[in-house]
Design a protein around this motif. Structure first.
Motif, PDB file in Angstrom:
ATOM      1  N   GLY A  22       0.758  -1.239   0.000  1.00  5.80           N
ATOM      2  CA  GLY A  22       0.000   0.000   0.000  1.00  5.80           C
ATOM      3  C   GLY A  22       0.788   1.289   0.000  1.00  5.80           C
ATOM      4  O   GLY A  22       0.220   2.356   0.203  1.00  5.80           O
ATOM      5  N   LEU A  23       2.086   1.237  -0.253  1.00  4.14           N
ATOM      6  CA  LEU A  23       2.872   2.468  -0.354  1.00  4.14           C
ATOM      7  C   LEU A  23       3.046   2.860  -1.820  1.00  4.14           C
ATOM      8  O   LEU A  23       3.429   2.032  -2.646  1.00  4.14           O
ATOM      9  CB  LEU A  23       4.246   2.296   0.278  1.00  4.14           C
ATOM     10  CG  LEU A  23       4.302   2.163   1.788  1.00  4.14           C
ATOM     11  CD1 LEU A  23       5.744   1.948   2.241  1.00  4.14           C
ATOM     12  CD2 LEU A  23       3.700   3.378   2.471  1.00  4.14           C
ATOM     13  N   LEU A  24       2.774   4.119  -2.111  1.00  2.00           N
ATOM     14  CA  LEU A  24       3.100   4.699  -3.409  1.00  2.00           C
ATOM     15  C   LEU A  24       4.340   5.542  -3.184  1.00  2.00           C
ATOM     16  O   LEU A  24       4.306   6.531  -2.438  1.00  2.00           O
ATOM     17  CB  LEU A  24       1.948   5.547  -3.944  1.00  2.00           C
ATOM     18  CG  LEU A  24       2.194   6.262  -5.277  1.00  2.00           C
ATOM     19  CD1 LEU A  24       2.524   5.268  -6.387  1.00  2.00           C
ATOM     20  CD2 LEU A  24       0.977   7.102  -5.654  1.00  2.00           C
ATOM     21  N   LEU A  25       5.445   5.110  -3.769  1.00  2.51           N
ATOM     22  CA  LEU A  25       6.735   5.773  -3.588  1.00  2.51           C
ATOM     23  C   LEU A  25       7.039   6.674  -4.771  1.00  2.51           C
ATOM     24  O   LEU A  25       6.591   6.419  -5.886  1.00  2.51           O
ATOM     25  CB  LEU A  25       7.839   4.726  -3.435  1.00  2.51           C
ATOM     26  CG  LEU A  25       7.632   3.673  -2.340  1.00  2.51           C
ATOM     27  CD1 LEU A  25       8.735   2.636  -2.388  1.00  2.51           C
ATOM     28  CD2 LEU A  25       7.556   4.335  -0.977  1.00  2.51           C
ATOM     29  N   ARG A  26       7.840   7.695  -4.509  1.00  2.00           N
ATOM     30  CA  ARG A  26       8.253   8.626  -5.562  1.00  2.00           C
ATOM     31  C   ARG A  26       9.756   8.818  -5.473  1.00  2.00           C
ATOM     32  O   ARG A  26      10.312   8.948  -4.383  1.00  2.00           O
ATOM     33  CB  ARG A  26       7.540   9.955  -5.366  1.00  2.00           C
ATOM     34  CG  ARG A  26       7.810  10.973  -6.453  1.00  2.00           C
ATOM     35  CD  ARG A  26       7.015  12.227  -6.182  1.00  2.00           C
ATOM     36  NE  ARG A  26       7.015  13.118  -7.327  1.00  2.00           N
ATOM     37  CZ  ARG A  26       6.332  14.230  -7.406  1.00  2.00           C
ATOM     38  NH1 ARG A  26       5.563  14.616  -6.399  1.00  2.00           N
ATOM     39  NH2 ARG A  26       6.394  14.977  -8.487  1.00  2.00           N
TER      40      ARG A  26
END
Length: 190
Positions: A22-26
């Motif tokens: 569930g992590l959206l990383l950038r």
């Protein structure tokens, strides 16, 4: 090193990475570092714990219950005008949103013409719109919400913006165990 990657997208000078938990990383593509990912959006509380309510799957090499899952944060795509409007969408499973008595999962080699009892389901999948405001993602609306009868066949890496059609495209998967035991993919009413 990023584990359980479900989708990758380059938007402007950034790489966006969806992780199944569930992590959206950038990550800035202008940076020389290979490890400076930042959490852009944390949906772990909405996704829930991977492996919940999944029995062991010895025939697939996962004999311990809860060690295999196809649910989670499954997709990300940004508006073609993301730089100016900050709009993006995510596709994820809400693992803890389910009926009290989900259907039997593994009817592996069984095909049936019996309709799916829609009061029983394993989880709910969401297509949600966000907008970046003052540097942070802000929820805008739920675009689509689907009850899913099984934990698998949910559609990984399946959310894209189509320049050809000028809209979002979402591949759902059939949503129904191996061999689609409830014939969901063949039923226009589903």
């Amino acid at each position: 090193h990023v584990d359980l990657v479900t989708d990758l997208n380059v938007v402007g000078d950034s790489l966006f990475v969806c992780t199944q938990p569930g992590l959206l990383l950038r990550k800035s593509l202008l940076s020389q570092s290979t490890t400076d990912y930042s959490v852009f959006l944390d949906l772990r509380g909405k996704v829930g714990a991977l492996g919940t309510n999944i029995p062991g799957l010895g025939g697939l090499g996962y004999p311990t219950p809860g060690t295999y899952d196809e649910r989670g944060l499954l997709g990300f795509t940004a508006s073609p005008r993301f730089a100016s409007n900050g709009t993006f969408w995510v596709w994820y499973s809400a693992i803890n949103e389910h009926s009290a008595s989900p259907p039997g999962f593994f009817q592996w080699l069984v095909s049936t013409s019996a309709p799916w009892d829609m009061s029983q389901y394993d989880h709910v999948d969401y297509l949600v719109e966000y907008q970046v405001q003052h540097g942070a993602p802000v929820f805008q609306r739920t675009v689509l919400k689907l009850k899913r009868p099984y934990f698998n066949h949910t559609g990984f890496q399946s959310l894209v913006w189509s320049a050809e059609f000028g809209t979002l495209l979402l591949g759902l998967g059939d949503g129904g165990s191996e061999y689609d035991p409830n014939n969901l993919a063949q039923d226009d009413d589903q």
